[in-house]
Design an enzyme around this catalytic site. Structure first.
Site, PDB file in Angstrom:
ATOM      1  N   SER A  54      60.524  74.789  46.416  1.00 35.70           N
ATOM      2  CA  SER A  54      60.131  73.720  45.509  1.00 35.70           C
ATOM      3  C   SER A  54      59.888  72.426  46.282  1.00 35.70           C
ATOM      4  O   SER A  54      58.971  72.352  47.086  1.00 35.70           O
ATOM      5  CB  SER A  54      61.192  73.550  44.408  1.00 35.70           C
ATOM      6  OG  SER A  54      60.723  72.737  43.360  1.00 35.70           O
ATOM      7  N   GLU A 105      52.202  77.437  43.644  1.00 35.12           N
ATOM      8  CA  GLU A 105      52.862  77.593  42.357  1.00 35.12           C
ATOM      9  C   GLU A 105      53.293  76.223  41.887  1.00 35.12           C
ATOM     10  O   GLU A 105      53.225  75.247  42.634  1.00 35.12           O
ATOM     11  CB  GLU A 105      54.062  78.531  42.454  1.00 35.12           C
ATOM     12  CG  GLU A 105      55.194  78.047  43.367  1.00 35.12           C
ATOM     13  CD  GLU A 105      56.143  77.048  42.717  1.00 35.12           C
ATOM     14  OE1 GLU A 105      56.504  77.223  41.543  1.00 35.12           O
ATOM     15  OE2 GLU A 105      56.538  76.075  43.407  1.00 35.12           O
ATOM     16  N   HIS A 162      58.905  79.422  40.103  1.00 40.78           N
ATOM     17  CA  HIS A 162      60.182  78.999  39.541  1.00 40.78           C
ATOM     18  C   HIS A 162      60.757  79.980  38.520  1.00 40.78           C
ATOM     19  O   HIS A 162      61.726  79.668  37.840  1.00 40.78           O
ATOM     20  CB  HIS A 162      60.031  77.612  38.909  1.00 40.78           C
ATOM     21  CG  HIS A 162      60.033  76.499  39.921  1.00 40.78           C
ATOM     22  ND1 HIS A 162      58.957  76.242  40.741  1.00 40.78           N
ATOM     23  CD2 HIS A 162      60.981  75.582  40.240  1.00 40.78           C
ATOM     24  CE1 HIS A 162      59.243  75.205  41.527  1.00 40.78           C
ATOM     25  NE2 HIS A 162      60.451  74.794  41.238  1.00 40.78           N
TER      26      HIS A 162
END
Length: 301
Positions: free
Chosen positions: A109, A204, A273
């Site tokens: 992330s 993503e 995620h």
């Protein structure tokens, strides 16, 4: 490209928080998990600090990471959580120290900025797909994430990915570069985004409505990233539903992009995620086609 040494039984692993803060109890299951697997754990000095939305000051967070890299006893480094903040320490890192002491860095992330910046300035391969607070609970880890994490760290193994959908035709091969789309877009124009020429981009994101996904992809398109890339592989876009139905879907945004760029585009990579995330090696060579994706670099060391 520099592939870090593999982990050995009984090694010491460091835990740092280069991004957001968290309550200590959120990390406890992960620390127990690591020690349960036979590793010694060394916690960063500012691991539990809090300064606004950051886990301590920029200098504290950078110092922790620099210290873990140059410490000869620490053999791998795990990021505690994402959030925001890793990009703020990029100009405070000791890249020469990192280059001289290559070791696995595991994050996900927000860690995207850190991993891409380190790759640019040192060539070090890092592993994207796990943050300890989010991915290790009292029940352990998701089986797919766990298998691919330790396969990478201990065996240098990356199982092929199957089930990808091709948005068009083609085969692509290149260095795996990417992570969280919003972090990749934020590095455009900085000295911390790897050269996209010939790269295989994997992307993503989470909790972004379709028009914001469109905006970030358009930024990459206008700056020539997709024109230079060998291919694009989209992972999961969790929580990226439109505010109103008439705005369309994120899937429609990805399909529209595929029709405007020359390089092959694929989607449904199990990376994002959501649960069951694959751990991917940032910087290694991979090949993708309609059958799936495979890391093709010889990583035996």
């Amino acid at each position: 490209m520099v592939v870090p040494p593999r982990l050995q039984p009984g090694d010491t692993v460091g835990v740092v928080a280069p991004s957001g803060p968290f309550e200590p109890e959120r990390l406890r299951p992960a620390l127990d998990y690591l020690t349960g697997r036979g590793y010694r754990v060394r916690e960063g000095r500012s691991l539990y600090e809090r300064e606004r939305y950051l886990a301590g000051s920029d200098s504290e967070r950078a110092s922790d990471l620099n210290g873990m890299f140059v410490d000869p006893q620490v053999r791998a480094i795990f990021v505690a959580r994402g959030g925001y903040g890793s990009a703020r320490v990029l100009d405070l890192l000791n890249y020469e120290g990192i280059r001289r002491n290559p070791k696995p860095l595991v994050g996900f992330s927000d860690t995207t900025a850190l991993q891409l910046g380190i790759y640019v300035h040192t060539g070090l391969v890092t592993y994207s797909g796990v943050t300890l607070c989010a991915d290790v609970t009292e029940e352990g880890m998701h089986a797919v994430t766990e298998e691919t994490l330790w396969g990478a760290l201990v065996e240098g193994r990356f199982p092929p990915v199957v089930g990808l959908q091709a948005l068009g035709r083609g085969v692509a091969e290149g260095r795996l570069i990417g992570g969280c789309l919003s972090m990749v877009a934020s590095l455009v124009g900085t000295p911390y985004l790897p050269d996209p020429a010939g790269a295989l981009l994997f992307l993503e994101d989470v909790n972004e409505v379709p028009y914001r996904i469109d905006r970030m992809l358009n930024q990459l398109r206008m700056t020539g990233v997709f024109e230079q890339a060998a291919g694009v592989v989209f992972g999961q876009f969790e929580g990226c539903e439109p505010e109103r139905e008439e705005e369309g879907t994120t899937a429609a945004v990805l399909e529209a992009l595929a029709g405007t760029i020359a390089c092959p585009v694929f989607c449904d990579l199990p990376y994002g995620h959501g649960p069951g995330r694959r751990v991917l090696p940032v910087g290694m060579q991979a090949r993708v086609d309609e059958g799936g994706m495979m890391v093709i670099e010889d990583v035996a060391i």
